[in-house]
Design an enzyme around this catalytic site. Sequence first.
Site, PDB file in Angstrom:
ATOM      1  CG  HIS A 145      -1.935   0.998   1.332  1.00  0.00           C
ATOM      2  ND1 HIS A 145      -1.678   2.308   1.687  1.00  0.00           N
ATOM      3  CD2 HIS A 145      -3.273   0.930   1.122  1.00  0.00           C
ATOM      4  CE1 HIS A 145      -2.814   2.985   1.703  1.00  0.00           C
ATOM      5  NE2 HIS A 145      -3.790   2.176   1.361  1.00  0.00           N
ATOM      6  CG  ASP A 159       0.509  -2.367   6.159  1.00  0.00           C
ATOM      7  OD1 ASP A 159      -0.473  -2.484   6.916  1.00  0.00           O
ATOM      8  OD2 ASP A 159       0.469  -1.694   5.113  1.00  0.00           O
ATOM      9  CD  GLN A 193      -6.818  -4.311   3.702  1.00  0.00           C
ATOM     10  OE1 GLN A 193      -7.749  -5.113   3.633  1.00  0.00           O
ATOM     11  NE2 GLN A 193      -7.023  -3.000   3.691  1.00  0.00           N
ATOM     12  CE  LYS A 240      -7.464  -0.462   6.229  1.00  0.00           C
ATOM     13  NZ  LYS A 240      -8.365  -0.053   5.155  1.00  0.00           N
ATOM     14  CB  CYS A 272      -3.732   3.271  -1.643  1.00  0.00           C
ATOM     15  SG  CYS A 272      -4.768   4.708  -1.351  1.00  0.00           S
TER      16      CYS A 272
END
Length: 404
Positions: A121, A198, A201, A224, A362
């Site tokens: 991202h 990261d 997600q 999220k 993104c």
Amino acid sequence: MLDSTKVRADFPILQQEINGFPLVYFDNGATSQKPQVVIDAISEYYQETNANIHRGVHTLSQRATDAFEAAREIMRQHLNATYTHEVLFTAGTTHGINLVAHGFASFLQAGDEVLISAMEHHSNIVPWQLLCEKTGAVLRVIPMNEKGELIQEDYLQLLSNKTKLVAVTHISNALGTINPIREMVAQAHQVGAAFLVDGAQAVPHLQPDVQALDCDFYAFSGHKMCGPTGTGILYGKEEWLHKLPPYQGGGEMIKTVTFEKTTYADLPHKFEAGTPNICGGIALGVAVKYMQNIGFEAIAAHEKKLLDYATAQLLQIEGLKIYGTAAHKTSVISFNVGDIHPYDLGTIIDKKGIAVRTGHHCTQPIMDFFGIPGTIRASFAFYNTTTEIDVFVSALKKAATMLR
């Protein structure tokens, strides 16, 4: 087994109609919906508790402080962090990554290398570009194949004693690929590099164990995973958090202040300058508890069923191509239908109450890799159903026929 009907009743927004049609919300990769218990937690905080934390002797301040720190402990347990002070409240994944990138400016010098992957991202690209421009370090990219999987042989070749930090997404927001983080962390540590994950997600779909992963940093956003926007967590190993300089200066992150010198507070407050999103942090703890009660194994099983069903149904549409066919992926499907622009398809099915994401998500380098301007992305959550997928596929077929 997850009871979809019971779960959906927990989410007020899912009961509404859009343009006269029942809402079908398949944009969970962008943000998840919020259950009533989280909405209630926000309302109750402002009605009954609202006060600043860590600074007051009065009852409301102590009540707010206790609730906020209890939420931090919930997050520690959820991540299986060793210490509660390894859990920092942030405004989201982007904030957490930038905090680490800012700190590493003190450690890097010209010729050092930072590794990221081809599927990151923008939030896990730009901070490292800025860091490298500032320090003279070199940004290297782990390539991926046509399936949307990182090429592990190339990763091993890129690792060297010049590598100071590796920053890789746990799960790709555009492709759904689940990366082998545990193995990649171990390989990075062999050359003495730190590793940041990261997890934006990943956390809606699985429960990360930071000790098992052995990562040095793990960043994610609350919104999220059923929590409020403007909330997030950065996990950092104690040794690294002691080494990193403060990201921001202000109240709360100090121990003593004179005009000549300031000394900094102990962890975690060293990195939490100013008044935090107190209500958001508390509500994030409630959101995590809610998902734990459903069970992440049940969530994963349900979402696997949705992914398999949707994939099979979508592939029946003439000219449809899926981008991201990794052997290990989560409930995200990015696709195009022939030469039809994804924006046009997304706009038409919105008229039927169906929410998907269109564009480059993104992740412009991914789109450049495949030579496309963008995709339609359907991202499923545990409160979605196969019936909704049927509605989605039917509307998509009609829209494609109109635009051909």
